[in-house]
Design a protein around this motif. Structure first.
Motif, PDB file in Angstrom:
ATOM      1  N   ALA A  68       3.404  13.871  17.224  1.00 21.25           N
ATOM      2  CA  ALA A  68       4.750  14.433  17.307  1.00 21.25           C
ATOM      3  C   ALA A  68       5.255  14.879  15.943  1.00 21.25           C
ATOM      4  O   ALA A  68       5.872  15.944  15.803  1.00 21.25           O
ATOM      5  CB  ALA A  68       5.706  13.402  17.917  1.00 21.25           C
ATOM      6  N   TRP A  69       4.976  14.089  14.907  1.00 18.28           N
ATOM      7  CA  TRP A  69       5.470  14.427  13.572  1.00 18.28           C
ATOM      8  C   TRP A  69       4.675  15.577  12.968  1.00 18.28           C
ATOM      9  O   TRP A  69       5.231  16.383  12.205  1.00 18.28           O
ATOM     10  CB  TRP A  69       5.416  13.188  12.683  1.00 18.28           C
ATOM     11  N   LEU A  72       6.199  18.641  14.590  1.00 22.23           N
ATOM     12  CA  LEU A  72       7.498  18.952  14.007  1.00 22.23           C
ATOM     13  C   LEU A  72       7.343  19.544  12.608  1.00 22.23           C
ATOM     14  O   LEU A  72       7.999  20.534  12.262  1.00 22.23           O
ATOM     15  CB  LEU A  72       8.351  17.692  13.953  1.00 22.23           C
ATOM     16  N   ALA A  73       6.454  18.963  11.793  1.00 20.17           N
ATOM     17  CA  ALA A  73       6.254  19.463  10.430  1.00 20.17           C
ATOM     18  C   ALA A  73       5.721  20.893  10.445  1.00 20.17           C
ATOM     19  O   ALA A  73       6.168  21.746   9.668  1.00 20.17           O
ATOM     20  CB  ALA A  73       5.297  18.545   9.670  1.00 20.17           C
ATOM     21  N   ALA A  74       4.759  21.169  11.341  1.00 23.39           N
ATOM     22  CA  ALA A  74       4.208  22.522  11.427  1.00 23.39           C
ATOM     23  C   ALA A  74       5.272  23.513  11.882  1.00 23.39           C
ATOM     24  O   ALA A  74       5.344  24.646  11.374  1.00 23.39           O
ATOM     25  CB  ALA A  74       3.015  22.532  12.377  1.00 23.39           C
ATOM     26  N   SER A  75       6.105  23.113  12.829  1.00 19.51           N
ATOM     27  CA  SER A  75       7.167  24.003  13.309  1.00 19.51           C
ATOM     28  C   SER A  75       8.194  24.283  12.221  1.00 19.51           C
ATOM     29  O   SER A  75       8.681  25.415  12.079  1.00 19.51           O
ATOM     30  CB  SER A  75       7.846  23.390  14.536  1.00 19.51           C
ATOM     31  N   LEU A  76       8.534  23.267  11.428  1.00 19.35           N
ATOM     32  CA  LEU A  76       9.480  23.470  10.332  1.00 19.35           C
ATOM     33  C   LEU A  76       8.896  24.387   9.263  1.00 19.35           C
ATOM     34  O   LEU A  76       9.604  25.233   8.686  1.00 19.35           O
ATOM     35  CB  LEU A  76       9.860  22.123   9.719  1.00 19.35           C
ATOM     36  N   LEU A  77       7.601  24.240   8.991  1.00 24.53           N
ATOM     37  CA  LEU A  77       6.955  25.120   8.019  1.00 24.53           C
ATOM     38  C   LEU A  77       6.932  26.557   8.521  1.00 24.53           C
ATOM     39  O   LEU A  77       7.199  27.499   7.761  1.00 24.53           O
ATOM     40  CB  LEU A  77       5.529  24.628   7.746  1.00 24.53           C
ATOM     41  N   ALA A  78       6.626  26.730   9.809  1.00 24.51           N
ATOM     42  CA  ALA A  78       6.644  28.084  10.383  1.00 24.51           C
ATOM     43  C   ALA A  78       8.037  28.695  10.301  1.00 24.51           C
ATOM     44  O   ALA A  78       8.185  29.911  10.101  1.00 24.51           O
ATOM     45  CB  ALA A  78       6.165  28.036  11.831  1.00 24.51           C
ATOM     46  N   VAL A 209       4.158  17.774  31.049  1.00 22.46           N
ATOM     47  CA  VAL A 209       3.161  16.748  31.362  1.00 22.46           C
ATOM     48  C   VAL A 209       2.481  16.231  30.099  1.00 22.46           C
ATOM     49  O   VAL A 209       2.037  15.076  30.045  1.00 22.46           O
ATOM     50  CB  VAL A 209       2.113  17.302  32.349  1.00 22.46           C
ATOM     51  N   MET A 210       2.426  17.050  29.052  1.00 26.82           N
ATOM     52  CA  MET A 210       1.766  16.628  27.821  1.00 26.82           C
ATOM     53  C   MET A 210       2.623  15.683  26.975  1.00 26.82           C
ATOM     54  O   MET A 210       2.113  15.065  26.041  1.00 26.82           O
ATOM     55  CB  MET A 210       1.370  17.857  26.989  1.00 26.82           C
ATOM     56  N   ILE A 211       3.904  15.577  27.287  1.00 26.11           N
ATOM     57  CA  ILE A 211       4.773  14.698  26.490  1.00 26.11           C
ATOM     58  C   ILE A 211       5.292  13.530  27.325  1.00 26.11           C
ATOM     59  O   ILE A 211       6.236  12.853  26.914  1.00 26.11           O
ATOM     60  CB  ILE A 211       5.948  15.487  25.887  1.00 26.11           C
ATOM     61  N   LEU A 212       4.664  13.269  28.462  1.00 27.73           N
ATOM     62  CA  LEU A 212       5.125  12.197  29.341  1.00 27.73           C
ATOM     63  C   LEU A 212       5.059  10.829  28.672  1.00 27.73           C
ATOM     64  O   LEU A 212       5.888   9.961  28.940  1.00 27.73           O
ATOM     65  CB  LEU A 212       4.301  12.177  30.630  1.00 27.73           C
ATOM     66  N   ASP A 213       4.060  10.599  27.825  1.00 27.92           N
ATOM     67  CA  ASP A 213       3.879   9.292  27.209  1.00 27.92           C
ATOM     68  C   ASP A 213       4.678   9.128  25.925  1.00 27.92           C
ATOM     69  O   ASP A 213       4.625   8.057  25.318  1.00 27.92           O
ATOM     70  CB  ASP A 213       2.395   9.035  26.929  1.00 27.92           C
ATOM     71  N   HIS A 214       5.377  10.169  25.496  1.00 24.82           N
ATOM     72  CA  HIS A 214       6.185  10.060  24.290  1.00 24.82           C
ATOM     73  C   HIS A 214       7.572   9.523  24.623  1.00 24.82           C
ATOM     74  O   HIS A 214       8.125   9.809  25.690  1.00 24.82           O
ATOM     75  CB  HIS A 214       6.309  11.418  23.601  1.00 24.82           C
ATOM     76  N   SER A 215       8.128   8.771  23.715  1.00 24.07           N
ATOM     77  CA  SER A 215       9.454   8.192  23.911  1.00 24.07           C
ATOM     78  C   SER A 215      10.116   7.987  22.550  1.00 24.07           C
ATOM     79  O   SER A 215       9.461   8.073  21.507  1.00 24.07           O
ATOM     80  CB  SER A 215       9.349   6.856  24.658  1.00 24.07           C
ATOM     81  N   GLY A 216      11.399   7.738  22.574  1.00 24.98           N
ATOM     82  CA  GLY A 216      12.126   7.451  21.348  1.00 24.98           C
ATOM     83  C   GLY A 216      12.086   8.587  20.343  1.00 24.98           C
ATOM     84  O   GLY A 216      12.159   9.766  20.705  1.00 24.98           O
ATOM     85  N   PRO A 217      11.950   8.285  19.060  1.00 24.44           N
ATOM     86  CA  PRO A 217      11.947   9.326  18.026  1.00 24.44           C
ATOM     87  C   PRO A 217      10.832  10.358  18.211  1.00 24.44           C
ATOM     88  O   PRO A 217      11.029  11.542  17.889  1.00 24.44           O
ATOM     89  CB  PRO A 217      11.742   8.523  16.737  1.00 24.44           C
TER      90      PRO A 217
END
Length: 306
Positions: A68-69, A72-78, A209-217
């Motif tokens: 996830a990080w 996020l870092a790649a998206s911020l750089l883009a 479906v690819m982010i189903l297991d992610h939670s919190g931050p």
């Protein structure tokens, strides 16, 4: 680098994702006859997720936790490379559009790796679909860049997009290129008709479906990155249509970019309210429409220049 313009670009890139999603949701609510959530609801949702304790699968490796990080870092750089204010971007160098494309590709890679890392066949299905759709996105993007390069003669992303309106061909190329960027926005940001960010039907889910297991931050990072991708492509449309030079009229340029990006968000909301999601087998054909349109623009620009 022009510091005031750099700060304006950063504020636009990092603040607009919340407002873009809010505008889309408000437009969809109006079409449905409802009041809808507040414009800044995504911001409150992100703050709520940041305060939650994440839950990790027993089989997850550090790849999942870092995914996830990394996204996020790649998206911020883009976002620092994307010329959202016309002919200006904080990070600008020759052929930087290649770095931009593969920075987003890096984010997509970690998104798929995170989905595969938990060992779920369900998430693996979504990762396979993401890989298939991305194969149709990159040709359209580079054909669009080729069109701008042939037309303007520049080699940096900001100069290519920001100076295209000065060409005699702009009146012929503007509408089809905006159409190409709008389709890329729908594909990269997982919006209707390519994907539906609100769906819970197993057979049609891709990004969700690819982010189903992610939670919190980690989930907050994923959701913000998806909103940021939509903002990036809306910013590219704004840069393409913005008539003001950021160096000569910075305030007018920023105001025009804000207005055009808001119009793009309204257009996304209208499409999601009036158009059904495409069948899975039709999505590649829809994405190929963007490549075909960009190829025709490139051929026409090449013929005109020669």
């Amino acid at each position: 680098m022009n510091l005031p313009l750099g700060l304006a670009h950063a504020a636009l890139a990092f603040g607009m994702p919340v407002l873009m999603v809010g505008l889309v949701n408000r437009v969809k609510a109006l079409w449905a006859g409802r009041k809808g959530p507040p414009l800044l609801q995504l911001g409150w949702d992100l703050l709520r997720l940041l305060r939650k304790q994440p839950v990790f699968s027993n089989v997850a490796t550090p790849v999942f936790r870092a995914g996830a990080w990394a996204i996020l870092a790649a998206s911020l750089l883009a976002a620092m490379i994307a010329p959202m204010l016309g002919s200006f971007a904080p990070l600008e160098f020759h052929h930087d559009f290649i770095f931009f494309a593969y920075t987003l590709g890096f984010a997509r890679l970690f998104l798929m790796l995170s989905a595969l890392d938990v060992g779920s066949a369900f998430e693996g299905m979504g990762a396979a679909r993401e890989a298939s759709f991305s194969a149709f996105v990159e040709p359209a993007f580079f054909l669009l860049i080729g069109t701008a390069s042939v037309t303007t003669g520049y080699t940096s992303f900001a100069a290519l997009i920001g100076h295209l309106h000065e060409s005699e061909l702009f009146r012929w190329l503007a509408l089809p290129l905006v159409g190409v960027l709008f389709i890329l926005l729908q594909a990269e940001a997982s919006r209707v008709p390519v994907d539906d960010p609100l769906t819970h039907l197993e057979l049609t889910m891709v990004h969700e479906v690819m982010i189903l297991d992610h939670s919190g931050p980690e989930l907050a990072a994923m959701q913000y990155a998806a909103a940021l991708k939509m903002t990036l492509y809306a910013g590219l449309i704004a840069a393409l249509l913005n008539p003001f030079d950021p160096l000569d009229a910075p305030l007018a340029c920023v105001a025009a970019s804000l207005a055009i990006m808001a119009c793009v968000a309204v257009a996304v909301g209208c499409v999601e309210s009036l158009v059904a999601r495409l069948q899975m087998r039709l999505v590649p054909q829809y994405l190929m429409l963007a490549s075909a349109t960009a190829a025709l623009c490139l051929g026409g620009a090449g013929w005109w220049v020669s």
